[in-house]
Write a protein that holds these residues in place. Structure first.
Motif, PDB file in Angstrom:
ATOM      1  N   SER A 236      66.781  62.421  81.216  1.00  0.00           N
ATOM      2  CA  SER A 236      65.338  62.152  81.236  1.00  0.00           C
ATOM      3  C   SER A 236      64.910  61.967  82.675  1.00  0.00           C
ATOM      4  O   SER A 236      65.372  61.050  83.353  1.00  0.00           O
ATOM      5  CB  SER A 236      65.005  60.897  80.417  1.00  0.00           C
TER       6      SER A 236
ATOM      7  N   SER B 256      61.849  61.236  83.846  1.00  0.00           N
ATOM      8  CA  SER B 256      60.987  60.058  84.008  1.00  0.00           C
ATOM      9  C   SER B 256      61.694  58.787  83.554  1.00  0.00           C
ATOM     10  O   SER B 256      61.414  57.704  84.049  1.00  0.00           O
ATOM     11  CB  SER B 256      59.718  60.235  83.169  1.00  0.00           C
TER      12      SER B 256
ATOM     13  N   THR C  40      60.444  58.562  78.527  1.00  0.00           N
ATOM     14  CA  THR C  40      60.116  59.338  77.321  1.00  0.00           C
ATOM     15  C   THR C  40      60.635  58.597  76.095  1.00  0.00           C
ATOM     16  O   THR C  40      61.839  58.353  75.966  1.00  0.00           O
ATOM     17  CB  THR C  40      60.737  60.746  77.437  1.00  0.00           C
TER      18      THR C  40
ATOM     19  N   GLN D 183      58.610  76.779  74.783  1.00  0.00           N
ATOM     20  CA  GLN D 183      58.150  75.625  75.554  1.00  0.00           C
ATOM     21  C   GLN D 183      57.645  76.044  76.933  1.00  0.00           C
ATOM     22  O   GLN D 183      56.593  75.606  77.388  1.00  0.00           O
ATOM     23  CB  GLN D 183      59.263  74.581  75.732  1.00  0.00           C
TER      24      GLN D 183
HETATM   25  O1  PA5 Z   1      58.626  70.347  80.898  1.00  0.00           O
HETATM   26  C1  PA5 Z   1      58.440  69.151  80.958  1.00  0.00           C
HETATM   27  O2  PA5 Z   1      58.123  68.565  82.009  1.00  0.00           O
HETATM   28  C2  PA5 Z   1      58.614  68.286  79.719  1.00  0.00           C
HETATM   29  O3  PA5 Z   1      58.908  69.048  78.608  1.00  0.00           O
HETATM   30  C3  PA5 Z   1      59.710  67.248  79.925  1.00  0.00           C
HETATM   31  O4  PA5 Z   1      60.917  67.902  80.189  1.00  0.00           O
HETATM   32  C4  PA5 Z   1      59.862  66.366  78.691  1.00  0.00           C
HETATM   33  O5  PA5 Z   1      58.653  65.751  78.379  1.00  0.00           O
HETATM   34  C5  PA5 Z   1      60.936  65.308  78.902  1.00  0.00           C
HETATM   35  O6  PA5 Z   1      60.610  64.522  80.007  1.00  0.00           O
HETATM   36  P1  PA5 Z   1      61.669  63.550  80.672  1.00  0.00           P
HETATM   37  O7  PA5 Z   1      62.763  64.379  81.257  1.00  0.00           O
HETATM   38  O8  PA5 Z   1      60.900  62.815  81.712  1.00  0.00           O
HETATM   39  O9  PA5 Z   1      62.185  62.644  79.590  1.00  0.00           O
END
Ligand code: PA5
Length: 471
Positions: free
Chosen positions: A159, A161, A164, A301
């Motif tokens: 992750s 951030s 999440t 995505q």
């Molecule tokens: O493409 C993106 O930025 C998002 O899909 C993130 O990868 C997703 O929300 C997961 O975020 P994080 O890695 O902060 O948990």
């Protein structure tokens, strides 16, 4: 391209093959070429929107120095555990999952360890808030302290951030379980893949001394497959990550020109863009190799989060053929003219199975005796796309010589670059995702986070939902 490893055929997008009502003219591409001078400059000088996140472009070089450590850690994980959990969502999930599904045995987790090449079974969690899914996965873990390699489990929490919810909540549950079964040694079974400096996961990983891998600041989630986000799970599964990165490097070299005819990523972006301008708001990726279904989801995505904004965008859909010809096939052939199809085809299978003659021929299949299943698939593909073409329904083909780490690395790079180019053509920022924050604000508000109180209050004052149809 790439010594014949990947072929791109867009004949069925053009007037010459699908007719003048729905086909594109060569002159459409020539005219768009002018815009690519600007797109190319924006990408290569960093003058376009979101350019702080263009770090993925140089990953084929910049990730090189990390590969030995990624490989070494993956080998240690494989040596000490037989179950490996990868926790992450979105861009922190789909790349690793796509690689695992595409390049490991389809029944990897059901094989014995020797047939898995001494690699652990891999499970992906932390990508939902689904009680049954998580508890069912916990059912696979031993009760109490693992007493043998077969019972030992490890995990990699991914992750950027660290905030999440889906991933963080799952990690807390599994971390507490790891601490209860491994005691002081829990940290030996946990890896964190996260931001270099900030974030809650970073703080926790530092405090607990988990081994860490960094997601670079200038690489966004859905563009991170060639960072440890995708490479570590792939290496744990036994995939050749050096070949993956090499494929991306070679595709990068093949995509240096601003000319559409010399840059396959730009050409794909141009065709999608023209198609979108012509009102085709749905783009289907038809996958002609089941193992690549998650490559389609990964692309869904990439496309949706990068291009679906400011009221613009095309809706990406993944289909697997021939399976989905028996569900969506009718509409793609006969429904509204609002779709464009990209076929992803693999030319050579690793093994083959041929239909044998049957003396009774009661199933009347003897006309196929001596034909391989893959030959049948190819005929299904050719027939399907001709049937689309004669009705003016556009399609294009990416044909991979084989399903390999090298070819997938190349394809991922092509799609990432193409998506940014397409976003710039659409005059939007393909590297942010402001829309995703909206659901999070209301969800966190409703879950009681004080800093999201205003969203809870707004929600609570929404128009009432009468139970009008309740009996
Ligand atoms: O493409 C993106 O930025 C998002 O899909 C993130 O990868 C997703 O929300 C997961 O975020 P994080 O890695 O902060 O948990």
């Amino acid at each position: 391209m790439l010594n014949g490893q990947i072929e791109f055929d867009y004949n069925n997008m053009m007037v010459s093959h699908i007719g003048s009502e729905y086909g594109l003219q060569e002159s459409d591409l020539t005219q768009l070429q002018k815009s690519f001078a600007d797109v190319h400059t924006a990408i290569h000088t960093g003058s376009g929107a979101g350019s702080d996140y263009l770090g993925f472009l140089s990953l084929p070089e910049t990730v090189q120095s990390q590969i030995p450590r990624i490989q070494e850690t993956a080998n240690q994980i494989a040596e000490k555990s037989d179950i490996h959990l990868v926790l992450g969502i979105g861009g922190s999930y789909l790349g690793g999952r796509a690689l695992f599904e595409a390049l490991c045995h389809p029944y990897h987790n059901q094989l014995d360890r020797a047939r898995r090449g001494e690699r652990p079974r891999l499970f992906f969690e932390g990508n939902n808030l689904d009680t049954d899914s998580l508890l069912s996965m916990l059912d696979l873990l031993p009760e109490g302290t693992p007493s043998s390699l077969a019972e030992r489990w490890s995990m990699n929490v991914v992750s950027k951030s660290g905030g999440t919810l889906e991933t963080a909540v799952t990690f807390r549950i599994l971390r507490q379980l790891a601490e209860s079964v491994y005691g002081d040694q829990a940290a030996e079974y946990i890896v964190a893949t996260t931001d270099a400096k900030a974030g809650k996961l970073k703080g926790l990983a530092d405090a607990q001394a988990y081994p860490q891998f960094v997601i670079p600041d200038d690489v966004g989630g859905r563009y991170s497959i060639l960072t440890p986000v995708g490479l570590l799970p792939a290496a744990v599964a036994g995939i050749d990550i050096q070949q993956l990165v090499q494929g991306a490097a070679d595709m990068k070299a093949a995509c240096q020109s601003s000319s559409l005819q010399d840059n396959p990523a730009y050409l794909y972006a141009a065709l999608q863009h023209l198609s979108w301008q012509a009102g085709r708001s749905i783009s289907v990726m038809n996958i002609w190799d089941k193992a690549l279904e998650y490559v389609g989801f990964w692309y869904d995505q990439l496309c949706a989060e990068s291009l679906g904004k400011d009221g613009k965008g095309r809706i990406p859909i993944t289909g697997v053929c021939t399976r989905d010809l028996h569900s969506r096939g009718q509409e793609l052939q006969d429904g509204p003219h609002n779709t464009v199809i990209t076929n992803l085809i693999v030319e050579q299978m690793q093994r083959k199975i041929e239909l044998q003659s049957d003396p009774g021929n009661s199933d009347e299949l003897n006309y196929l005796a001596g034909t391989t299943l893959h030959e049948m698939l190819n005929k299904a593909h050719d027939g399907t796309n001709y049937a689309y073409a004669r009705e003016g329904r556009p399609s294009m083909n990416f044909k991979l010589k084989e399903r390999s780490a090298y070819n997938l690395g190349a394809l991922f790079y092509l799609f990432e670059l193409s998506t940014v180019a397409e976003g710039y053509l659409m005059q939007l920022n393909p590297l942010n995702q402001p829309g995703v924050e909206s659901y999070k604000n209301f969800m966190f508000g409703l879950l009681g986070r004080e800093d999201k109180r205003e969203y809870r209050e707004e929600f609570e004052s929404r128009p009432a939902h009468d139970a009008r149809f309740q009996r």
